[in-house]
Design a protein around this motif. Structure first.
Motif, PDB file in Angstrom:
ATOM      1  N   ASP A  64     -20.339 -10.994 -35.108  1.00 28.85           N
ATOM      2  CA  ASP A  64     -21.101 -10.086 -34.248  1.00 28.85           C
ATOM      3  C   ASP A  64     -20.705 -10.253 -32.781  1.00 28.85           C
ATOM      4  O   ASP A  64     -20.773  -9.282 -32.012  1.00 28.85           O
ATOM      5  CB  ASP A  64     -22.612 -10.351 -34.384  1.00 28.85           C
ATOM      6  CG  ASP A  64     -23.313  -9.357 -35.294  1.00 28.85           C
ATOM      7  OD1 ASP A  64     -22.627  -8.546 -35.951  1.00 28.85           O
ATOM      8  OD2 ASP A  64     -24.560  -9.394 -35.349  1.00 28.85           O
TER       9      ASP A  64
ATOM     10  N   HIS B 100     -26.046 -10.025 -39.635  1.00 29.53           N
ATOM     11  CA  HIS B 100     -25.202  -9.048 -38.943  1.00 29.53           C
ATOM     12  C   HIS B 100     -26.075  -7.876 -38.478  1.00 29.53           C
ATOM     13  O   HIS B 100     -26.769  -7.259 -39.290  1.00 29.53           O
ATOM     14  CB  HIS B 100     -24.110  -8.517 -39.872  1.00 29.53           C
ATOM     15  CG  HIS B 100     -23.035  -9.503 -40.165  1.00 29.53           C
ATOM     16  ND1 HIS B 100     -23.045 -10.329 -41.269  1.00 29.53           N
ATOM     17  CD2 HIS B 100     -21.898  -9.811 -39.478  1.00 29.53           C
ATOM     18  CE1 HIS B 100     -21.959 -11.089 -41.262  1.00 29.53           C
ATOM     19  NE2 HIS B 100     -21.252 -10.806 -40.189  1.00 29.53           N
TER      20      HIS B 100
ATOM     21  N   ALA C  97     -25.075  -6.170 -34.988  1.00 30.27           N
ATOM     22  CA  ALA C  97     -24.474  -5.501 -33.834  1.00 30.27           C
ATOM     23  C   ALA C  97     -24.031  -4.074 -34.145  1.00 30.27           C
ATOM     24  O   ALA C  97     -24.094  -3.191 -33.283  1.00 30.27           O
ATOM     25  CB  ALA C  97     -23.297  -6.320 -33.304  1.00 30.27           C
TER      26      ALA C  97
ATOM     27  N   ASN D  49     -28.626 -11.567 -32.383  1.00 29.38           N
ATOM     28  CA  ASN D  49     -27.353 -11.623 -31.668  1.00 29.38           C
ATOM     29  C   ASN D  49     -27.339 -10.664 -30.480  1.00 29.38           C
ATOM     30  O   ASN D  49     -26.761 -10.970 -29.433  1.00 29.38           O
ATOM     31  CB  ASN D  49     -26.203 -11.351 -32.629  1.00 29.38           C
ATOM     32  CG  ASN D  49     -26.059 -12.470 -33.651  1.00 29.38           C
ATOM     33  OD1 ASN D  49     -26.285 -13.635 -33.352  1.00 29.38           O
ATOM     34  ND2 ASN D  49     -25.711 -12.115 -34.880  1.00 29.38           N
TER      35      ASN D  49
END
Length: 242
Positions: free
Chosen positions: A17, A195, A197, A215
Motif C-alpha cells: 500500500d 489493503h 489504498a 495505511n
C-alpha cells in the motif's frame, strides 16, 4: 528535495500500500517519498500479549537507522493494534521513545486516526475491524480517551495479519459496510495489514461518508508531521481540499 516520511511496518502483509500511496500522491503533484522498513513482529497474532511485544521500544528502534539513511524527515509506527493496546498514555510514551530514537518527529497509526477524525470534524465513528472483538474494544477505548464517540465497534475475529493481507476489494467493502452505523459520521478500518489504498473512493461512494483506513491515515499523519499537506481526492475525503 523530496519530502520524506519513513514508516516502520510490522512484518509482511499490506506493505505494498505504501508504494501505491506514494505513486498516487506523486501523481497528484506531490514531491514525496514514503520509504518503509519492516520490523520483526515476533508472533503474528491479534492478541494483546503478542501486540505488546510487537510494539516494544526495542523492536521499533531496530529499524530507525535504516529510515534515517533513507532521508526520513519524520517516522511513523505503521501499526494500529500494537500501539492502542498500550492505552492512551502508553501509546504516547511509545511515540516519545520512537521520536527520541530517531531524533525526528514521530507518531503511530493510532494517533493518526485521532488526528484525521478531528481534521474532518468527525465526532462520532463506527469501527469496522478485522481483529477479534476484544482487540477492537481496545481501539474503541483509545478513541474514547481522545474524546471521539464510538457508536459501533465490530470485530471480525481474524487472528493473523497474514490472513488479513489476502483480502481483496470485495472483502474490504463488505467489512466497511457491515461495520457502518447510521449515527456514525465516518467509518474506521484500523488494520495496516488490510489493503485499502486502491479502494478509498469506492469505499466512500458505497457508504456515503468518509472512510478512514489505517495505511491512508498513517501516510496523511506523516505529511502532517512534516507540514506538507497534499490535496489528492483519489485518497478520499481526508485528502480533500477542506
Amino acid at each position: 528535495m523530496a519530502h520524506t516520511v519513513g514508516f516502520l511496518y510490522p512484518g509482511y502483509s499490506a506493505e505494498d500500500d505504501y508504494p501505491r500511496l506514494e505513486r498516487i500522491l506523486r501523481g497528484a503533484g506531490a514531491d514525496v517519498r514514503l520509504p518503509l522498513v519492516h520490523t520483526d513482529i515476533g508472533v503474528d497474532a491479534h492478541r494483546v500479549d503478542a501486540l505488546l511485544e510487537m510494539g516494544s521500544a526495542v523492536r521499533l528502534a531496530a529499524g530507525v537507522g535504516e529510515l534515517l539513511e533513507r532521508g526520513a524527515d519524520a517516522v511513523l509506527w505503521a501499526c494500529t493494534s500494537a500501539s492502542f493496546v498500550f492505552g492512551w498514555e502508553g501509546a504516547q510514551e511509545q511515540v516519545r521513545e520512537l521520536s527520541a530514537a530517531a531524533g525526528l518527529p514521530a507518531s503511530s497509526t493510532s494517533f493518526a486516526f485521532v488526528h484525521a477524525a478531528k481534521a474532518l470534524g468527525v465526532e462520532r465513528v463506527a469501527i469496522a475491524a478485522t481483529y477479534p472483538e476484544d482487540v477492537a474494544e481496545h481501539f474503541a477505548a483509545f478513541l474514547k480517551a481522545a474524546g471521539i464517540e464510538v457508536v459501533a465497534a465490530r470485530g471480525s475475529g481474524i487472528i493473523t495479519a497474514a490472513e488479513v493481507g489476502t483480502w481483496g476489494k470485495e472483502e474490504v467493502l463488505t467489512l466497511a459496510g457491515a461495520g457502518d452505523h447510521r449515527d456514525a459520521q465516518a467509518v474506521l478500518l484500523p488494520d495496516t495489514a488490510l489493503h485499502s489504498a486502491a479502494h478509498l473512493v469506492d469505499l466512500e461512494l458505497a457508504l456515503g461518508k468518509p472512510v478512514l483506513t489505517a495505511n491512508q491515515v498513517t501516510a496523511w499523519e506523516g505529511l502532517r508531521l512534516i507540514d506538507h499537506p497534499v490535496v489528492c481526492p483519489a485518497l478520499g475525503a481526508l485528502f480533500g481540499d477542506g
